[in-house]
Write an enzyme that holds these catalytic residues in place. Structure first.
Site, PDB file in Angstrom:
ATOM      1  N   LYS A   1      -1.573 -48.891 -88.871  1.00  0.00           N
ATOM      2  CA  LYS A   1      -2.831 -49.868 -88.800  1.00  0.00           C
ATOM      3  C   LYS A   1      -2.492 -51.055 -88.223  1.00  0.00           C
ATOM      4  O   LYS A   1      -1.330 -51.249 -87.563  1.00  0.00           O
ATOM      5  CB  LYS A   1      -2.890 -50.500 -90.316  1.00  0.00           C
ATOM      6  CG  LYS A   1      -1.913 -50.828 -91.050  1.00  0.00           C
ATOM      7  CD  LYS A   1      -1.861 -51.121 -92.388  1.00  0.00           C
ATOM      8  CE  LYS A   1      -2.235 -50.051 -93.621  1.00  0.00           C
ATOM      9  NZ  LYS A   1      -3.499 -49.820 -94.153  1.00  0.00           N
ATOM     10  N   ARG A   2      -3.362 -51.721 -87.808  1.00  0.00           N
ATOM     11  CA  ARG A   2      -3.149 -52.843 -86.939  1.00  0.00           C
ATOM     12  C   ARG A   2      -2.029 -53.841 -87.566  1.00  0.00           C
ATOM     13  O   ARG A   2      -1.777 -53.688 -88.643  1.00  0.00           O
ATOM     14  CB  ARG A   2      -4.369 -54.030 -86.822  1.00  0.00           C
ATOM     15  CG  ARG A   2      -5.542 -53.509 -85.901  1.00  0.00           C
ATOM     16  CD  ARG A   2      -4.923 -53.183 -84.607  1.00  0.00           C
ATOM     17  NE  ARG A   2      -4.766 -54.460 -83.944  1.00  0.00           N
ATOM     18  CZ  ARG A   2      -5.262 -54.954 -83.147  1.00  0.00           C
ATOM     19  NH1 ARG A   2      -6.565 -54.680 -82.743  1.00  0.00           N
ATOM     20  NH2 ARG A   2      -4.895 -56.346 -82.434  1.00  0.00           N
TER      21      ARG A   2
ATOM     22  N   LYS B   1      -0.938 -57.385 -93.899  1.00  0.00           N
ATOM     23  CA  LYS B   1      -0.841 -55.894 -94.086  1.00  0.00           C
ATOM     24  C   LYS B   1       0.904 -55.530 -94.465  1.00  0.00           C
ATOM     25  O   LYS B   1       0.878 -54.530 -94.835  1.00  0.00           O
ATOM     26  CB  LYS B   1      -1.184 -55.243 -92.949  1.00  0.00           C
ATOM     27  CG  LYS B   1      -2.838 -55.226 -92.612  1.00  0.00           C
ATOM     28  CD  LYS B   1      -3.215 -54.359 -91.458  1.00  0.00           C
ATOM     29  CE  LYS B   1      -4.512 -54.309 -90.830  1.00  0.00           C
ATOM     30  NZ  LYS B   1      -5.467 -53.640 -92.195  1.00  0.00           N
TER      31      LYS B   1
ATOM     32  N   THR C   1      -9.623 -48.288 -94.605  1.00  0.00           N
ATOM     33  CA  THR C   1     -10.189 -46.896 -94.336  1.00  0.00           C
ATOM     34  C   THR C   1      -8.964 -46.047 -94.220  1.00  0.00           C
ATOM     35  O   THR C   1      -9.293 -44.683 -94.574  1.00  0.00           O
ATOM     36  CB  THR C   1     -11.361 -46.862 -93.414  1.00  0.00           C
ATOM     37  OG1 THR C   1     -11.025 -47.484 -92.269  1.00  0.00           O
ATOM     38  CG2 THR C   1     -12.548 -47.581 -93.810  1.00  0.00           C
TER      39      THR C   1
HETATM   40  C1  LIG Z   1      -8.738 -45.634 -89.771  1.00  0.00           C
HETATM   41  C2  LIG Z   1      -8.130 -46.539 -88.684  1.00  0.00           C
HETATM   42  C3  LIG Z   1      -7.922 -47.881 -88.709  1.00  0.00           C
HETATM   43  C4  LIG Z   1      -8.184 -48.718 -89.936  1.00  0.00           C
HETATM   44  O1  LIG Z   1      -6.907 -48.648 -90.841  1.00  0.00           O
HETATM   45  P1  LIG Z   1      -6.564 -49.392 -92.157  1.00  0.00           P
HETATM   46  O2  LIG Z   1      -5.430 -48.892 -92.539  1.00  0.00           O
HETATM   47  O3  LIG Z   1      -7.909 -49.568 -92.908  1.00  0.00           O
HETATM   48  O4  LIG Z   1      -6.251 -50.899 -91.327  1.00  0.00           O
HETATM   49  C5  LIG Z   1      -7.529 -48.555 -87.548  1.00  0.00           C
HETATM   50  N1  LIG Z   1      -7.092 -47.815 -86.597  1.00  0.00           N
HETATM   51  C6  LIG Z   1      -7.567 -46.602 -86.291  1.00  0.00           C
HETATM   52  C7  LIG Z   1      -7.175 -45.734 -85.092  1.00  0.00           C
HETATM   53  C8  LIG Z   1      -8.126 -45.877 -87.322  1.00  0.00           C
HETATM   54  O5  LIG Z   1      -8.453 -44.629 -87.298  1.00  0.00           O
END
Ligand SMILES: *Cc1c(COP(=O)(O)O)cnc(C)c1O
Length: 803
Positions: free
Chosen positions: A534-535, A540, A642
């Site tokens: 994730k970012r 986080k 997500t």
């Molecule tokens: C789903 C997705 C995110 C979101 O990730 P989170 O864990 O909800 O922050 C970010 N980047 C990409 C490439 C994704 O597919």
């Protein structure tokens, strides 16, 4: 041309020859990719036209999703799948000796987004088209998407992303539908038929040229549109240097801002926002006018969803059009506007709430500013009647105050619906962050828990698991993802679980192969793949994960009685280029990887991998291979998440806090099917309000914490002697804003449970099966249906009528 593999092959070879003037044997994979892409786009063109006609002629309400980001990823594979021609194409190409996977790898990700917010927009488009809803996207055609990340000596280096370097098969330029967007200049008032009117003079205009991308529904004939605006020069103001004007103009669609949490206060960013909104609104209004000849019924035929506050200027822009161009009176214009626009909130982090200084805003967008001032005045008057004398409250709730325009306040006041993106997030909005607004407009607030398109994140990303599911419970789940629940009974079926384990192993091997190629590290496919992608952001808490790995390493080194099931910790994350702390954490992860991967005493039990350049196409390879999903944000900080849903749908077990949509995941599967730990949102909010947390105490009273903390600064990481001091300081001197040390012990215990649970494979895959079976709720088809039913008031259109 896609009816059989023979006819496909023939058409493909012919098209390749005609396009590139080369024989098949001379062609490159890129030639072949573009040939196929163009064939697919041509193949859908009649359905695309038919969908547009249907929308124009049927007088049904249309939805427009405005978003500053669309994180689409690659389109070829998904388009073939949605069209149901993937097998024919794969076989046809296979006979020519072309692997469709190699061909897909040629496509650049359309990476026009930072993370979750942009990916949500992309999943929504897929769900809108696949459920036959008349819903379209509007965005910006950034020349450079989110930067490409390289890791050099453990540091993040950013390169400009170049997705448009080669031709783009999926877009169609529509020059005839270009519109002009005006900035700067003066506002002149004049009198017309006894009414005061305004016009914008001496402004600078930018031409917005649309590029359309088809959004192809799954197994239906719907092809919706994502319209991306390109900024181009228009009539040159004579007093300006032409080259400079051209540069300034094109800059508007040059770069995506690489930040999804901080308001960086860049004037160019505000220009981008108005550019998107004005071009889109003019376009929507023009086509509405063409059909109905009036804007008085606009709100009955159009719903506009704004994805966070970035497109919130849609509110004053629609007002401007209704007032200045249509000459509709204020009250009626306001009534139309506030029945058209609805707003999705994505964060409660106060630093992420957009606020624009008046001294920047007013000269750039003089008429828009005037309208916001008028909205603010009328709204404050209403507040005054409701709360007479309560200046503090009114000042606090105003749209313009202390020289700032507050975009979230404008969004709430000018929308008819405001939604959060997961239950707990919406509750926090209502009870805390937006409490005052909830008191005034309780009827506006609702929750729409996010979702993901199961067509990309399961059907496409994990065809092996999809096949296993369909062989087990039939394939109706593809159209009705909630039918995945039929899998529940197989949670106790050993032969099913063995097959599930086999699929997981295959996907782990595939990821291990990528890691071997990219990182040069061989990982054990029998190890637990523990994934945190994730970012990179403090909330986080990638740092919590790192400190835990350091602790495991220390235990393994010091305690010969201590052992664990082999574990591979996998990270993927981009840090915003200006986010100093986040970059430190990336360096720390890489330093830790160096340390543990090269220690012969532990490396068979513990590996750390940092995957470079995390993006959608890489994500599709990561989620299916994960055993453990790290969702460990400080409770109350993650609006939804997500990524958590993508992991769950692919059978990974979650270690997480009760934050964002983890709460609903827990409701779906029960807490015994995940590994919960840490402070609850309530407790975090209590600490924030009343104090009482001292990270120092945890440092002193927990030897494990003390040891890993000291290792940040005592030379444990060679060559980076003082580089982690800022991290150390954030935890100790700045009292650990994200409660990393507070949750450490609880997190260690959760991981001990994971280690133990993995020893019992039938039990592990029972839990995994239940995760998959209960993931249907998180299909974005469900989310979109909720928006359609409760916010937009639209229904699926029938398929194309054949007369
Ligand atoms: C789903 C997705 C995110 C979101 O990730 P989170 O864990 O909800 O922050 C970010 N980047 C990409 C490439 C994704 O597919």
């Amino acid at each position: 041309m896609f009816s059989s593999k023979e006819s496909f092959q023939k058409a493909f070879l012919k098209k390749l020859e005609m396009t590139y003037g080369k024989s098949f044997s001379e062609s490159t994979v890129r030639d072949q990719y573009h040939t196929l892409g163009n064939m697919v786009r041509e193949y859908i063109s009649s359905n695309w036209i038919a969908t547009n006609e249907r929308n124009r002629n049927s007088n049904t309400k249309q939805v427009y999703y405005l978003s500053i980001e669309f994180l689409l990823g690659r389109l070829l594979g998904q388009n073939l799948l949605n069209l149901g021609i993937r097998d024919v194409v794969e076989q046809g190409l296979g006979e020519l000796g072309i692997s469709i996977e190699d061909m897909e790898e040629v496509e650049a990700d359309a990476g026009l987004g930072n993370g979750g917010l942009g990916r949500l927009a992309a999943c929504f488009l897929d769900s809108l088209a696949s459920t036959n809803l008349p819903g379209h996207g509007f965005g910006i055609r950034y020349k450079h998407g989110l930067f490409e990340q390289k890791i050099v000596d453990g540091f993040q280096v950013e390169l400009p992303e170049q997705w448009l370097r080669h031709e783009n098969s999926w877009e169609v330029r529509k020059s005839d539908q270009a519109v002009e967007v005006g900035f700067w200049g003066e506002i002149e008032s004049y009198c017309e038929r006894g009414r005061l009117q305004f016009r914008h003079i001496d402004g600078e205009t930018i031409t917005a040229v649309p590029y359309d991308i088809p959004i192809i529904g799954f197994s239906n004939e719907t092809v919706n549109t994502l319209r991306l605006w390109n900024a181009e020069p228009s009539s040159f103001p004579i007093y300006k240097d032409v080259m400079e004007y051209k540069r300034e103009t094109e800059a508007v669609s040059e770069f995506l801002y690489p930040d999804d949490t901080h308001d960086d206060g860049k004037i160019l960013r505000l220009k981008q926002q108005y550019f998107l909104v004005s071009a889109s609104l003019q376009n929507i209004v023009n086509s509405h006018r063409k059909t109905y000849g009036t804007l008085l019924n606009f709100h009955e035929k159009v719903a506009i969803q704004i994805n966070d506050t970035h497109p919130v200027l849609a509110i004053p822009e629609l007002m401007r059009i209704l007032l200045d161009e249509e000459k509709i009176g204020w009250d009626e214009a306001w009534s139309i506007t506030t029945q058209t626009i609805s707003y999705t909130n994505h964060t409660t982090l106060s630093e992420a709430l957009e606020k624009w200084p008046v001294h920047i805003f007013k000269p750039l967008l003089p008429r828009i500013f005037m309208i916001i001032e008028e909205v603010n005045e009328r709204y404050c008057k209403e507040l005054w009647e409701r709360y007479p004398g309560d200046w503090t409250k009114i000042e606090h709730m105003a749209i313009i105050a202390h020289g700032l325009v507050k975009m979230a306040h404008l969004a709430i006041v000018g929308s008819y619906q405001v939604n959060g993106v997961a239950k707990i997030h919406t509750e926090i909005l209502k009870e805390r962050e937006m409490k005052d607004f909830y008191e005034v407009y309780p009827e506006k607030f609702s929750n729409k828990t996010n979702g993901i398109t199961h067509r990309r994140w399961l059907l496409k990303a994990n065809s092996q698991l999809s096949s296993l599911i369909s062989e087990t419970i039939g394939d109706e789940w593809v159209q009705h993802p909630q039918l995945l629940s039929r899998l529940n009974e197989y949670a106790y079926d050993n032969s099913f679980k063995e097959r599930l384990e086999y699929v997981k192993k295959e996907k782990k091997l595939a990821l291990a192969q990528i890691i071997k190629e990219k990182n040069g590290i061989v990982i054990d496919e029998h190890s637990i793949f523990d994934v945190h992608v994730k970012r990179l952001h403090a909330y986080k808490r990638q740092l919590l994960n790192v400190l835990h790995i350091m602790y495991l390493y220390n235990r393994l080194k010091e305690d010969s009685n201590f052992s664990i099931h082999p574990r591979t910790f996998i990270f993927g994350a981009k840090a915003s280029p200006g986010y100093y702390y986040a970059k430190k954490v990336i360096k720390l992860i890489n330093s830790l990887a160096d340390k543990v991967n090269n220690d012969p005493q532990t490396s068979h039990l513990l590996k750390v991998i940092f995957l470079e350049n995390y993006r959608v196409s890489l994500a599709e390879k990561v989620f299916p291979a994960a055993d453990v999903s790290e969702q460990i944000s400080t409770a109350s900080k993650e609006a939804s998440g997500t990524g958590n849903m993508k992991f769950m749908m692919n059978g990974a077990l979650t270690v997480g806090t009760l934050d964002g949509a983890n709460v609903e995941i827990c409701e779906e599967i029960g807490e015994h099917n995940m590994f919960l730990f840490g402070l609850k949102a309530e407790e975090v909010l209590h600490y924030n309000r009343n104090g009482g947390y001292r990270s120092y105490d945890y440092y002193h009273h927990d030897k494990r914490i003390k040891q890993v903390m000291e290792q940040l600064i005592n030379g444990f990481f060679p060559h980076s002697y003082d580089s982690f001091e800022p991290i150390y300081d954030s935890l100790l001197m700045q009292n650990d804003e994200y409660y990393v040390l507070r949750d450490f012990a609880s997190y260690v215990m959760a991981h001990e449970q994971i280690n133990e649970a993995y020893q019992n494979k039938p039990k592990w895959f029972e839990m995994s099966t239940i995760n998959i079976a209960q993931s249907g709720y998180f299909s974005s088809d469900r989310t979109i249906k909720e928006y359609a039913d409760h916010i937009w008031n639209i229904k699926p259109t029938n398929r194309v009528q054949h007369s």
